[in-house]
Structures are given as structure tokens and as C-alpha cells.
Motif scaffolding. Sequence first.
Motif, PDB file in Angstrom:
ATOM      1  N   SER A   1       0.829  -1.207   0.000  1.00 54.07           N
ATOM      2  CA  SER A   1       0.000   0.000   0.000  1.00 54.07           C
ATOM      3  C   SER A   1       0.865   1.259   0.000  1.00 54.07           C
ATOM      4  O   SER A   1       0.604   2.214  -0.750  1.00 54.07           O
ATOM      5  CB  SER A   1      -0.924  -0.009   1.216  1.00 54.07           C
ATOM      6  OG  SER A   1      -1.712   1.151   1.247  1.00 54.07           O
ATOM      7  N   LYS A   2       1.904   1.250   0.818  1.00 49.56           N
ATOM      8  CA  LYS A   2       2.786   2.421   0.911  1.00 49.56           C
ATOM      9  C   LYS A   2       3.522   2.667  -0.407  1.00 49.56           C
ATOM     10  O   LYS A   2       3.699   3.822  -0.833  1.00 49.56           O
ATOM     11  CB  LYS A   2       3.790   2.234   2.051  1.00 49.56           C
ATOM     12  CG  LYS A   2       3.156   2.316   3.431  1.00 49.56           C
ATOM     13  CD  LYS A   2       4.158   1.990   4.531  1.00 49.56           C
ATOM     14  CE  LYS A   2       3.490   2.046   5.904  1.00 49.56           C
ATOM     15  NZ  LYS A   2       4.401   1.617   6.993  1.00 49.56           N
TER      16      LYS A   2
ATOM     17  N   SER B   1      -5.568   3.749 -11.900  1.00 48.10           N
ATOM     18  CA  SER B   1      -6.116   2.935 -12.990  1.00 48.10           C
ATOM     19  C   SER B   1      -5.070   2.594 -14.050  1.00 48.10           C
ATOM     20  O   SER B   1      -5.284   1.690 -14.865  1.00 48.10           O
ATOM     21  CB  SER B   1      -7.301   3.649 -13.641  1.00 48.10           C
ATOM     22  OG  SER B   1      -6.893   4.854 -14.249  1.00 48.10           O
ATOM     23  N   ASP B   2      -3.932   3.302 -14.042  1.00 50.35           N
ATOM     24  CA  ASP B   2      -2.845   3.007 -14.990  1.00 50.35           C
ATOM     25  C   ASP B   2      -1.864   1.969 -14.455  1.00 50.35           C
ATOM     26  O   ASP B   2      -1.057   1.425 -15.216  1.00 50.35           O
ATOM     27  CB  ASP B   2      -2.062   4.286 -15.315  1.00 50.35           C
ATOM     28  CG  ASP B   2      -2.872   5.283 -16.128  1.00 50.35           C
ATOM     29  OD1 ASP B   2      -3.759   4.852 -16.890  1.00 50.35           O
ATOM     30  OD2 ASP B   2      -2.626   6.498 -15.984  1.00 50.35           O
TER      31      ASP B   2
ATOM     32  N   ALA C   1      -3.174  -8.195  -2.442  1.00 54.32           N
ATOM     33  CA  ALA C   1      -4.110  -7.792  -3.496  1.00 54.32           C
ATOM     34  C   ALA C   1      -5.172  -6.846  -2.931  1.00 54.32           C
ATOM     35  O   ALA C   1      -5.547  -5.858  -3.582  1.00 54.32           O
ATOM     36  CB  ALA C   1      -4.768  -9.020  -4.120  1.00 54.32           C
ATOM     37  N   ALA C   2      -5.627  -7.118  -1.716  1.00 53.27           N
ATOM     38  CA  ALA C   2      -6.646  -6.266  -1.085  1.00 53.27           C
ATOM     39  C   ALA C   2      -6.112  -4.857  -0.831  1.00 53.27           C
ATOM     40  O   ALA C   2      -6.847  -3.867  -0.985  1.00 53.27           O
ATOM     41  CB  ALA C   2      -7.119  -6.902   0.222  1.00 53.27           C
ATOM     42  N   GLN C   3      -4.832  -4.767  -0.461  1.00 51.24           N
ATOM     43  CA  GLN C   3      -4.228  -3.448  -0.251  1.00 51.24           C
ATOM     44  C   GLN C   3      -4.209  -2.642  -1.545  1.00 51.24           C
ATOM     45  O   GLN C   3      -4.443  -1.427  -1.542  1.00 51.24           O
ATOM     46  CB  GLN C   3      -2.806  -3.591   0.306  1.00 51.24           C
ATOM     47  CG  GLN C   3      -2.754  -4.092   1.739  1.00 51.24           C
ATOM     48  CD  GLN C   3      -1.332  -4.206   2.270  1.00 51.24           C
ATOM     49  OE1 GLN C   3      -0.424  -3.526   1.793  1.00 51.24           O
ATOM     50  NE2 GLN C   3      -1.131  -5.051   3.263  1.00 51.24           N
ATOM     51  N   LEU C   4      -3.938  -3.314  -2.661  1.00 50.82           N
ATOM     52  CA  LEU C   4      -3.928  -2.627  -3.956  1.00 50.82           C
ATOM     53  C   LEU C   4      -5.342  -2.211  -4.371  1.00 50.82           C
ATOM     54  O   LEU C   4      -5.563  -1.088  -4.823  1.00 50.82           O
ATOM     55  CB  LEU C   4      -3.300  -3.532  -5.017  1.00 50.82           C
ATOM     56  CG  LEU C   4      -1.790  -3.776  -4.866  1.00 50.82           C
ATOM     57  CD1 LEU C   4      -1.333  -4.894  -5.798  1.00 50.82           C
ATOM     58  CD2 LEU C   4      -0.998  -2.503  -5.145  1.00 50.82           C
ATOM     59  N   HIS C   5      -6.289  -3.115  -4.211  1.00 51.02           N
ATOM     60  CA  HIS C   5      -7.678  -2.810  -4.552  1.00 51.02           C
ATOM     61  C   HIS C   5      -8.176  -1.583  -3.784  1.00 51.02           C
ATOM     62  O   HIS C   5      -8.906  -0.745  -4.330  1.00 51.02           O
ATOM     63  CB  HIS C   5      -8.582  -4.006  -4.264  1.00 51.02           C
ATOM     64  CG  HIS C   5      -8.652  -4.992  -5.385  1.00 51.02           C
ATOM     65  ND1 HIS C   5      -9.343  -4.743  -6.555  1.00 51.02           N
ATOM     66  CD2 HIS C   5      -8.105  -6.224  -5.522  1.00 51.02           C
ATOM     67  CE1 HIS C   5      -9.233  -5.787  -7.365  1.00 51.02           C
ATOM     68  NE2 HIS C   5      -8.482  -6.695  -6.770  1.00 51.02           N
ATOM     69  N   ALA C   6      -7.785  -1.477  -2.517  1.00 52.45           N
ATOM     70  CA  ALA C   6      -8.229  -0.360  -1.675  1.00 52.45           C
ATOM     71  C   ALA C   6      -7.753   0.988  -2.210  1.00 52.45           C
ATOM     72  O   ALA C   6      -8.361   2.026  -1.923  1.00 52.45           O
ATOM     73  CB  ALA C   6      -7.745  -0.568  -0.238  1.00 52.45           C
TER      74      ALA C   6
ATOM     75  N   ILE D   1      -4.650  -6.576 -11.762  1.00 53.84           N
ATOM     76  CA  ILE D   1      -3.765  -7.401 -10.943  1.00 53.84           C
ATOM     77  C   ILE D   1      -3.735  -8.837 -11.467  1.00 53.84           C
ATOM     78  O   ILE D   1      -4.786  -9.444 -11.688  1.00 53.84           O
ATOM     79  CB  ILE D   1      -4.222  -7.418  -9.462  1.00 53.84           C
ATOM     80  CG1 ILE D   1      -4.324  -5.990  -8.895  1.00 53.84           C
ATOM     81  CG2 ILE D   1      -3.275  -8.271  -8.608  1.00 53.84           C
ATOM     82  CD1 ILE D   1      -4.968  -5.924  -7.520  1.00 53.84           C
ATOM     83  N   GLU D   2      -2.541  -9.364 -11.644  1.00 57.43           N
ATOM     84  CA  GLU D   2      -2.353 -10.789 -11.941  1.00 57.43           C
ATOM     85  C   GLU D   2      -1.770 -11.450 -10.696  1.00 57.43           C
ATOM     86  O   GLU D   2      -0.798 -10.952 -10.126  1.00 57.43           O
ATOM     87  CB  GLU D   2      -1.410 -10.991 -13.124  1.00 57.43           C
ATOM     88  CG  GLU D   2      -1.102 -12.458 -13.410  1.00 57.43           C
ATOM     89  CD  GLU D   2      -0.031 -12.666 -14.481  1.00 57.43           C
ATOM     90  OE1 GLU D   2       0.420 -13.812 -14.631  1.00 57.43           O
ATOM     91  OE2 GLU D   2       0.368 -11.687 -15.149  1.00 57.43           O
TER      92      GLU D   2
END
Length: 245
Positions: free
Chosen positions: A139-140, A153-154, A197-202, A208-209
Motif C-alpha cells: 500500500s505504501k 487505474s494506470d 491484493a486487497a491493499q492494492l484494490h483499496a 492485478i495478476e
Amino acid sequence: MTHSRVVRPQIFSHIPQLMAGISTRHGGVSSQAFQSLNLGVHTDDDPSAITQNLLLFCSDLGIDPESLARSYQVHGSEIWTSVAPGYESGYDAIVSTTPGIFAGVGIADCCPILLADPVRKTAAAIHAGWKGTVAQIVSKTASAMIAGGSNPSDILAYIGPCISLAHFEVGDEVAEQFELKEQRGARWHVDLKATNAAQLHALGVTQIEISDYCTVENNDVFYSHRKEQGITGRMLAVIGFQRRG
């Protein structure tokens, strides 16, 4: 059966300028516990073998070993934003903001995450064990890229081979720090891939692969610190944009 030295994320395959991959344990010159493509400079392997392995891996990946930015990792959440190659200490995430500089992290059960923004030509390699995952290093790092001008989104993300939920048994004191976990018998198991993956989605990073590989289950292809009881090699996860021309 012959194995490749490099696993290449599919999510990046449409970006010609982006070089990204994770090494396997095959196709190198190391022997015994480190057989054969050990890239861990802090292992007890022969240093000349590690150097030769790095040349082989980088050649397959299409980059110069001299262009790597790496660090001695400490299971923390510090980020090195690199504008020049080299070897630092104390960083578990490396962001390359300069084409021609390739970020690299070592792994052998911990979760490697590769991030790329093809619009701004920035990339990051992240080493997230359970401590780094709890400290939100992914996340950081993604937040640092966004603060630097990247649109969430990029950003494309690859969550690579690591110890899977099925094999990552932990004590209560670790489990209580994770939301994504299962109790199997008397023991807890936590999910590093899903948590990262959840940290990225947030943050709005949704491209994401997630690799199906587990370093324990697929120990014939990857090194596993846990399965091999600490006497093993290390893979390297690398990402960066080539200079044009």
C-alpha cells in the motif's frame, strides 16, 4: 524436462519497453542446497557462482546486471526511490522512476509484488513477508507512485510466487494481525497473496495478476526457505522500463 530461468508475468506482456520477471531455481551453476540459479548474495553460496547466475538471469531477461537497484532486505516497510543503480541496505521496496534502472528484490517464500505504470514509465519491486504485509508495504509503495503522479487505474500489478495459504501455518500472534486467514485444525493459515491484493484494490489498483505458484508446493521450480529449513537459495523479482533507442 527443462525449466526456464524466468517466469514472465502475462499482465505486462503487451508493454514492449517493460522488462519484468522472476527467476526460478533452474539454469544456473550453483551446487548442493543452492542448486542451481541462486541469486541471493547473502547466502553461503560461492560468490562467483552467484555472479555467474546473475549474468545468466539478466541475459535471459534482457537487461544489464549493472543496471539493477537492489537492497539488503530487513522485513520492514522502507521504500528506496532509485534514480541510479546500486545496492543499498534497509529497504524492502524499490521504486524506479528512471527508464534504464531495474528494481529487484530477493525472495524464497515471501511475496514478490511488481508494479508498473506504463504512462509515467515508473515501476516498483516489493518484498512482502508477513511483517511487510502487516506493515502495508505494498500500500505504501503504490501510494508513493500515486503521490508521484501515477493514476491508480494506470498501474498494473503482479503478485508472484510465494508461500500459499495452504502451507503458511502461523501462530496466534501472527494470525491476529491478518483478516484473510483460515483455521485448519488447531493452527491458523494466512493468505499473503490475497492480503496484498486487497491493499492494492483499496487504492484503486485493480489490474492485478496473481501467480498460481506456491514456493512450497512448487519447490521443484522455486526456492522455499520454510520447506528447505533455511538452507536454500533466493529468487530475484525484477522490473523496469528500458530506455528508448
